[in-house]
Write a protein that holds these residues in place. Structure first.
Motif, short mmCIF file in Angstrom:
data_model
loop_
_atom_site.label_atom_id
_atom_site.label_comp_id
_atom_site.label_asym_id
_atom_site.label_seq_id
_atom_site.Cartn_x
_atom_site.Cartn_y
_atom_site.Cartn_z
N TYR A 123 -34.50 15.87 -10.81
CA TYR A 123 -34.58 16.10 -12.25
C TYR A 123 -35.51 17.27 -12.60
CZ TYR A 123 -32.26 11.75 -11.61
OH TYR A 123 -31.37 10.80 -11.17
N PHE A 124 -35.92 18.02 -11.59
CA PHE A 124 -36.48 19.36 -11.79
C PHE A 124 -35.31 20.30 -11.53
CE2 PHE A 124 -40.40 17.46 -12.28
CZ PHE A 124 -41.46 18.36 -12.35
N LYS A 125 -34.67 20.76 -12.58
CA LYS A 125 -33.33 21.31 -12.41
C LYS A 125 -33.27 22.58 -11.56
CE LYS A 125 -32.61 23.89 -16.75
NZ LYS A 125 -31.69 24.00 -17.91
N GLU A 126 -34.38 23.34 -11.47
CA GLU A 126 -34.36 24.54 -10.63
C GLU A 126 -34.38 24.18 -9.15
OE1 GLU A 126 -38.77 24.20 -11.87
OE2 GLU A 126 -36.81 23.30 -12.35
N PHE A 127 -34.72 22.92 -8.81
CA PHE A 127 -34.69 22.47 -7.42
C PHE A 127 -33.26 22.19 -6.96
CE2 PHE A 127 -39.19 20.50 -6.74
CZ PHE A 127 -39.78 21.53 -7.44
N GLN A 128 -32.38 21.89 -7.89
CA GLN A 128 -31.06 21.34 -7.55
C GLN A 128 -30.23 22.21 -6.60
OE1 GLN A 128 -29.28 20.32 -11.34
NE2 GLN A 128 -30.81 18.73 -11.75
N PRO A 129 -30.22 23.55 -6.74
CA PRO A 129 -29.41 24.36 -5.81
C PRO A 129 -29.85 24.25 -4.34
CG PRO A 129 -30.02 25.64 -7.74
CD PRO A 129 -30.83 24.40 -7.77
N TYR A 130 -31.07 23.73 -4.11
CA TYR A 130 -31.62 23.70 -2.75
C TYR A 130 -31.64 22.29 -2.15
CZ TYR A 130 -33.08 28.12 -4.70
OH TYR A 130 -33.09 29.34 -5.33
N ILE A 131 -31.37 21.29 -2.98
CA ILE A 131 -31.40 19.91 -2.51
C ILE A 131 -30.28 19.69 -1.48
CG2 ILE A 131 -31.22 17.47 -3.16
CD1 ILE A 131 -33.72 18.87 -4.24
N GLY A 132 -30.63 19.11 -0.36
CA GLY A 132 -29.65 18.84 0.70
C GLY A 132 -29.46 19.97 1.68
N LYS A 133 -30.10 21.12 1.42
CA LYS A 133 -29.93 22.28 2.29
C LYS A 133 -31.13 22.48 3.24
CE LYS A 133 -26.91 24.66 -0.99
NZ LYS A 133 -26.71 25.87 -1.82
N CYS A 134 -32.05 21.52 3.23
CA CYS A 134 -33.20 21.59 4.11
C CYS A 134 -32.81 21.20 5.54
CB CYS A 134 -34.31 20.66 3.61
SG CYS A 134 -34.81 20.96 1.90
N GLY A 135 -33.67 21.54 6.49
CA GLY A 135 -33.40 21.17 7.88
C GLY A 135 -33.26 19.68 8.07
N PHE A 136 -33.99 18.90 7.26
CA PHE A 136 -33.90 17.44 7.33
C PHE A 136 -32.96 16.87 6.28
CE2 PHE A 136 -37.75 18.24 9.67
CZ PHE A 136 -37.78 17.25 10.64
N GLY A 137 -32.17 17.74 5.67
CA GLY A 137 -31.18 17.28 4.70
C GLY A 137 -31.81 16.57 3.52
N MET A 138 -31.18 15.46 3.09
CA MET A 138 -31.67 14.71 1.94
C MET A 138 -32.94 13.93 2.27
SD MET A 138 -29.73 15.48 -0.58
CE MET A 138 -30.14 14.23 -1.79
N SER A 139 -33.32 13.88 3.55
CA SER A 139 -34.54 13.16 3.94
C SER A 139 -35.80 14.00 3.77
CB SER A 139 -34.44 12.68 5.39
OG SER A 139 -33.35 11.81 5.56
N CYS A 140 -35.66 15.27 3.46
CA CYS A 140 -36.81 16.17 3.36
C CYS A 140 -37.68 15.79 2.16
CB CYS A 140 -36.34 17.61 3.21
SG CYS A 140 -37.67 18.83 3.26
N SER A 141 -38.98 15.75 2.38
CA SER A 141 -39.91 15.44 1.29
C SER A 141 -40.33 16.68 0.52
CB SER A 141 -41.16 14.74 1.85
OG SER A 141 -41.96 15.66 2.57
N HIS A 142 -39.98 17.86 1.03
CA HIS A 142 -40.30 19.15 0.41
C HIS A 142 -41.81 19.39 0.34
CE1 HIS A 142 -36.12 18.78 -0.53
NE2 HIS A 142 -36.31 17.91 -1.49
N THR A 143 -42.55 18.80 1.26
CA THR A 143 -44.00 18.97 1.24
C THR A 143 -44.54 19.66 2.49
OG1 THR A 143 -44.33 16.75 2.15
CG2 THR A 143 -44.37 16.97 -0.25
#
Length: 320
Positions: free
Chosen positions: A262-282
């Motif tokens: 719900y931080f809408k500028e994050f949305q294009p990058y969600i799921g594209k991390c090396g850990f997929g949807m499990s990434c904590s982004h920290t």
């Protein structure tokens, strides 16, 4: 008979009915099954069915709640329950100030996230823009961050009239709700939008620099927009829900691990991390969100705000 909730307290609600009358209505059986779990079962803007066949004129009973288009809710920390502030909105007008009371950008970020979750279009209204603090570089940078994301920001002053015409055109023929801290000037803006409405306005607490509560319960108000704001056009209308000022806005029904959705500028990058949807982004390697922050695609200011709100949700220690 259908009706619209204007306001209410202690399970007695003012309902504007389709026959043009306003009735004081209680809830039949005292429980609406479709509204259980909330501190208050109904909010201004709700549509209900009522039974007007009572012994007293201008009285009625609420039979059921019609399906909502949306609802705006906050977590009431004192009551330990969600609190409905408004329903069936076209716009959520999040009112802030550069000063008097102090600027609280995380209040805005929380309200934006809740609006995104509920599917309501938010607009940031920066009132008291005539104050010297409005020209502060940090304040201006924060407004620009929100605008760069795509949020509409209206710079206004109920005192000078700046931005009020823009706001009037935005809300014409719409149902909008004001939400903000006590003292940001929600009632003052309404008084300027419609010269026939006179709402009580409060002064700031000298000790804490925080507003005093002047609106004690949310109320739906029908505005006749000042024709001077509408280019001389008479008969322009808007509906506004004036909500009580809150010092703390806490999120409802959004899990800590889902806040990034719900931080809408994050949305294009969600799921594209090396850990997929499990990434904590920290801290993870190959995090698409953190890379976007480093490359300037996501504002470091908003990323820091997301981190701090997430930590608040985790720890239960909330700032004003």
């Amino acid at each position: 008979m259908h009706g619209t909730i204007l306001n209410g307290s202690k399970n007695v609600f003012e309902v504007e009915c389709e026959d043009g009358n306003i009735r004081d209505c209680s809830i039949k059986g005292k429980i609406l099954k479709s509204a259980q779990g909330y501190y208050n079962p109904l909010a201004p803007g709700d549509l209900v069915n009522i039974d007007d066949r009572t012994l007293e004129e201008k009285k009625g009973q609420i039979l059921d709640l019609l399906p909502r288009k949306n609802e705006f809710v906050r977590w009431n920390i004192k009551k330990r329950q969600p609190q409905l502030l408004a329903a069936n909105l076209d716009y959520l007008l999040i009112v802030t100030t550069p000063d008097e009371p102090p600027f609280r950008p995380r209040f805005i970020d929380r309200a934006l996230a809740q609006a995104e979750y509920e599917g309501i279009e938010p607009v940031i209204v920066c009132n008291k823009y005539d104050l010297p603090a409005a020209q502060d570089d940090v304040f201006q940078e924060r407004l620009k961050v929100w605008e760069d994301i795509g949020y509409k920001v209206i710079r206004s002053s109920a005192r000078s009239g700046e931005g009020i015409e823009e706001l009037a055109h935005l809300i014409e023929n719409k149902l909008s709700a004001f939400v903000g801290q006590s003292g940001v000037g929600k009632s003052s803006i309404i008084n300027v939008l419609d010269n026939n409405v006179v709402l009580k306005t409060g002064s700031l607490s000298q000790k804490y620099g925080k507003g005093t509560h002047t609106t004690t319960k949310g109320t739906l108000i029908h505005l006749q927009l000042d024709e001077a704001l509408m280019g001389g056009l008479k008969g322009s209308i808007a509906d506004i829900i004036d909500t009580p000022g809150v010092r703390r806005f806490l999120l409802h029904d959004i899990a800590e691990e889902n806040l990034h959705l719900y931080f809408k500028e994050f949305q294009p990058y969600i799921g594209k991390c090396g850990f997929g949807m499990s990434c904590s982004h920290t801290h993870e390697k190959d995090c698409a969100v953190r890379k976007a922050v480093e490359e300037g695609e996501i504002s470091p200011i908003r990323y820091e705000s997301w981190l701090r709100i997430t930590e608040e949700m985790r720890s239960g220690n909330f700032e004003d």
